[in-house]
Structure formats: structure tokens, C-alpha cells
Design a protein around this motif. Structure first.
Motif, PDB file in Angstrom:
ATOM      1  N   ALA A 115       0.825  -1.202   0.000  1.00 57.42           N
ATOM      2  CA  ALA A 115       0.000   0.000   0.000  1.00 57.42           C
ATOM      3  C   ALA A 115       0.861   1.255   0.000  1.00 57.42           C
ATOM      4  N   SER A 116       0.471   2.227  -0.811  1.00 57.50           N
ATOM      5  CA  SER A 116       1.086   3.558  -0.941  1.00 57.50           C
ATOM      6  C   SER A 116       2.422   3.561  -1.673  1.00 57.50           C
ATOM      7  N   SER A 117       2.972   2.389  -2.017  1.00 52.31           N
ATOM      8  CA  SER A 117       4.306   2.349  -2.636  1.00 52.31           C
ATOM      9  C   SER A 117       4.283   2.960  -4.027  1.00 52.31           C
ATOM     10  N   ILE A 118       5.431   3.470  -4.430  1.00 54.67           N
ATOM     11  CA  ILE A 118       5.579   4.124  -5.731  1.00 54.67           C
ATOM     12  C   ILE A 118       6.575   3.341  -6.566  1.00 54.67           C
ATOM     13  N   SER A 119       6.212   3.098  -7.809  1.00 54.92           N
ATOM     14  CA  SER A 119       7.105   2.439  -8.757  1.00 54.92           C
ATOM     15  C   SER A 119       7.628   3.465  -9.750  1.00 54.92           C
ATOM     16  N   ALA A 120       8.895   3.350 -10.081  1.00 58.17           N
ATOM     17  CA  ALA A 120       9.517   4.219 -11.085  1.00 58.17           C
ATOM     18  C   ALA A 120       9.857   3.354 -12.290  1.00 58.17           C
ATOM     19  N   LEU A 121       9.196   3.603 -13.399  1.00 56.64           N
ATOM     20  CA  LEU A 121       9.393   2.851 -14.628  1.00 56.64           C
ATOM     21  C   LEU A 121       9.971   3.777 -15.684  1.00 56.64           C
ATOM     22  N   PRO A 122      10.553   3.240 -16.749  1.00 54.91           N
ATOM     23  CA  PRO A 122      11.054   4.105 -17.809  1.00 54.91           C
ATOM     24  C   PRO A 122       9.961   5.004 -18.401  1.00 54.91           C
ATOM     25  N   LEU A 182      -5.130   1.071   3.229  1.00 53.90           N
ATOM     26  CA  LEU A 182      -4.849  -0.349   3.327  1.00 53.90           C
ATOM     27  C   LEU A 182      -6.053  -1.213   2.955  1.00 53.90           C
ATOM     28  N   GLY A 183      -7.254  -0.838   3.426  1.00 54.37           N
ATOM     29  CA  GLY A 183      -8.451  -1.611   3.124  1.00 54.37           C
ATOM     30  C   GLY A 183      -8.743  -1.671   1.638  1.00 54.37           C
ATOM     31  N   ARG A 184      -8.670  -0.507   0.969  1.00 53.18           N
ATOM     32  CA  ARG A 184      -8.941  -0.472  -0.479  1.00 53.18           C
ATOM     33  C   ARG A 184      -7.848  -1.193  -1.254  1.00 53.18           C
ATOM     34  N   TYR A 185      -6.602  -1.097  -0.750  1.00 52.82           N
ATOM     35  CA  TYR A 185      -5.502  -1.822  -1.397  1.00 52.82           C
ATOM     36  C   TYR A 185      -5.761  -3.326  -1.338  1.00 52.82           C
ATOM     37  N   GLU A 186      -6.094  -3.820  -0.156  1.00 58.63           N
ATOM     38  CA  GLU A 186      -6.343  -5.252   0.008  1.00 58.63           C
ATOM     39  C   GLU A 186      -7.525  -5.710  -0.837  1.00 58.63           C
ATOM     40  N   ALA A 219      -3.660  -2.457  -7.857  1.00 55.94           N
ATOM     41  CA  ALA A 219      -4.078  -1.499  -6.837  1.00 55.94           C
ATOM     42  C   ALA A 219      -3.539  -0.103  -7.111  1.00 55.94           C
ATOM     43  N   VAL A 220      -3.389   0.238  -8.375  1.00 51.10           N
ATOM     44  CA  VAL A 220      -2.827   1.532  -8.771  1.00 51.10           C
ATOM     45  C   VAL A 220      -3.902   2.613  -8.705  1.00 51.10           C
ATOM     46  N   VAL A 221      -3.559   3.767  -8.125  1.00 49.12           N
ATOM     47  CA  VAL A 221      -4.525   4.863  -8.033  1.00 49.12           C
ATOM     48  C   VAL A 221      -4.140   6.074  -8.877  1.00 49.12           C
ATOM     49  N   ARG A 222      -2.863   6.224  -9.191  1.00 47.30           N
ATOM     50  CA  ARG A 222      -2.478   7.354 -10.029  1.00 47.30           C
ATOM     51  C   ARG A 222      -1.109   7.120 -10.634  1.00 47.30           C
ATOM     52  N   GLY A 223      -0.834   7.874 -11.692  1.00 42.00           N
ATOM     53  CA  GLY A 223       0.457   7.752 -12.353  1.00 42.00           C
ATOM     54  C   GLY A 223       0.806   9.028 -13.086  1.00 42.00           C
ATOM     55  N   LEU A 224       2.051   9.120 -13.488  1.00 42.11           N
ATOM     56  CA  LEU A 224       2.533  10.279 -14.242  1.00 42.11           C
ATOM     57  C   LEU A 224       3.401   9.785 -15.389  1.00 42.11           C
TER      58      LEU A 224
END
Length: 285
Positions: free
Chosen positions: A160-167, A177-181, A190-195
Motif C-alpha cells: 500500500a502507498s508504494s511508488i514504482s519508477a518505470l522508464p 490499506l483496506g482499499r488496497y487489500e 491497486a494503482v490509483v495514479r500515475g505520471l
């Protein structure tokens, strides 16, 4: 393994509601080494409620005695509008800007006496550590976890809340946590936003990473497109030049020893999306 020590003094620990006697930290380090885990980092903080220069010196000296491989030293970020639980902290007990800087310098001094060398910003390592060697060889990298020798172009965040950095850009998981699970149980990402990155984002990101890792950058080495990035940064960089925080030589920008605590501010000059809203961000030092 990274251990969040923050401060070893009981009075400061009580004020931040994070009581963990030094003996507990010492036992954790010994247990980890007994289990065969040799790479240990310790986190320290300055600018905490009730903290003084004496507090941070005592903490740095005590934890350095355990001989972790690396240290990360962070300034406490008081952002109660973002982290609601911080509203319980008495702001009158928070050190001011000058005191925070004195504390940061005191930690660096104590760690230097113990044989640790500064790595980029806020980090320290033994001279035989791979981080130091990478810094010497111009191969140091920086990601969401801090400084690294890992050359990977992708960082995958789990939980939960973690951020991934992709190319292609950044992606953040659901922080609740509840919505993630629920999303995971339903077989959904469980992705909520991206850039999504543009070519300009990648260019500025590479320049900023170089500055954050090595405290200097030749902007022209990134190609003709970088000329516009430098031109846009020059008005702010010129102000820092007047304050003795940077040196400019053609397309090269170097952070001075005096400017080292402010390298984030220098790097931000190259970020066209960086806008400081008064009262909405933590302090630079």
C-alpha cells in the motif's frame, strides 16, 4: 537492512512517541549480524521536537559505535496538513532553521570523526563501501529509496502507498490499506495514479540525478536539447551564485561546500514543474 533509529535520547523519543531504548537498537544490530546479514544502514534525524545539537551528537556517536555500513540523516518534516497525526506535536518545541542547520552539521561532524564520508546529500558510508566507490567512479545513482549502486532503470514498489519508477513514468499504489487489500483480493492492480514521462521529463530527471549524486553537472553533456533547460535554470542559479552556493563555468554547475546542504534547491532549478507553495512543503534543511 535499514533501522530507523532517529534519536537515542529518551526525552526526544517520548516527545515523538517513538520509545526504543538504545539497547534495543544494539540488540537488533547484533542479531542481524548473527543471522548473516552484513549490510546495515541506520537512519538518524535532526529537527525533531525538543532536539538540540547535543542530542544529535550523542545519537550519531552512539550509533556509529555499532559500526553500521551506512547512515541516512534526514531533517524532520513537519507537515501536519499532510500527516494528521503530527498535529499532536507542540510546534513551539520544534527547532528553528538556524538550529536545524547546526544540528545537521553536528551529525556530519560526528560521523566524519567515526570514519564515514558524505555521499551526495543526507547519506554517509565507510570509504570501502560500494556507495563511496560508485561516487568516486561517477556511477552513483539515486531512486526513491535514496542513493544506490543499482543500475536498473525500473524500481517496483510493493504494498500500500508504494511508488514504482518505470522508464515510462511513475505509478503509485492505493495508500488506504483496506482499499488496497480489496483490489488485490479482486485480482485488480491497486494503482490509483500515475505520471507519464515526456522526453523533457527524462532529460531534466537525468540532469537532476547527476546533480544530486555528484554535486556538479555539465548540462551541455546531455545534448543540444539541454541548452534550453540550462537557460531556464539560470535566473535562479544566478541568485545562488551570489550567495556562494554554486559556481558556474559555461554549461557546468557545481555546488560549493557551503551550498551542499541546499543541493535539493539547486537541483530544483532544473525542474520546470517545481513550484513551492508557502506553508505546504517541508524545510530544505
Amino acid at each position: 537492512v535499514s533501522l530507523g533509529v532517529q534519536d537515542v535520547s529518551a526525552d526526544v523519543q517520548r516527545l515523538i512517541n517513538r520509545v526504543q531504548p538504545f539497547e534495543l537498537v544494539e540488540k537488533a544490530v547484533n542479531d542481524l549480524r548473527a543471522a548473516g546479514i552484513t549490510g546495515i544502514n541506520a537512519d538518524l534525524m535532526y529537527g525533531l521536537p525538543g532536539q538540540t545539537v547535543d542530542h544529535v551528537r550523542r545519537s550519531a556517536k552512539a550509533v556509529a559505535g555499532l559500526q553500521p555500513d551506512r547512515f541516512a540523516v534526514f531533517g524532520y518534516a513537519h507537515v501536519p496538513w499532510f500527516k494528521k497525526h503530527q498535529k499532536a506535536i507542540d510546534e513551539d518545541k520544534l527547532p528553528g532553521g538556524a538550529e536545524r542547520l547546526a544540528q545537521a552539521e553536528a551529525v556530519a561532524d560526528e560521523l566524519g570523526k567515526a570514519g564515514y564520508v558524505p555521499i551526495g546529500l543526507d547519506h554517509f558510508a565507510h570509504s570501502e563501501d560500494p556507495l563511496y566507490q560508485a561516487q568516486i567512479n561517477g556511477e552513483l545513482r539515486r531512486n526513491f529509496q535514496g542513493y544506490t549502486v543499482d543500475p536498473a532503470t525500473m524500481l517496483v514498489g510493493l504494498g500500500a502507498s508504494s511508488i514504482s519508477a518505470l522508464p515510462q513514468g511513475y505509478i503509485q499504489n492505493e495508500p488506504h490499506l483496506g482499499r488496497y487489500e480489496a483490489a488485490i483480493a479482486d485480482g485488480r492492480l491497486a494503482v490509483v495514479r500515475g505520471l507519464q514521462f515526456t522526453d523533457g521529463d527524462r532529460l531534466r530527471g537525468a540532469i537532476i540525478e547527476r546533480m544530486m549524486c555528484h554535486l556538479e553537472v555539465d548540462v551541455a553533456s546531455f545534448g543540444e536539447e539541454a541548452e534550453d533547460v540550462l537557460a531556464a535554470a539560470l535566473p535562479e542559479l544566478s541568485l545562488m551564485l551570489d550567495d556562494g552556493l554554486v559556481e558556474l563555468d559555461g554549461s557546468s554547475v557545481r555546488v560549493t561546500d557551503q551550498g551542499r546542504p541546499y543541493v535539493r534547491n539547486v537541483a530544483a532549478c532544473f525542474d520546470e514543474g517545481h513550484q513551492v507553495e508557502p506553508g505546504r512543503h517541508s524545510l530544505a534543511v
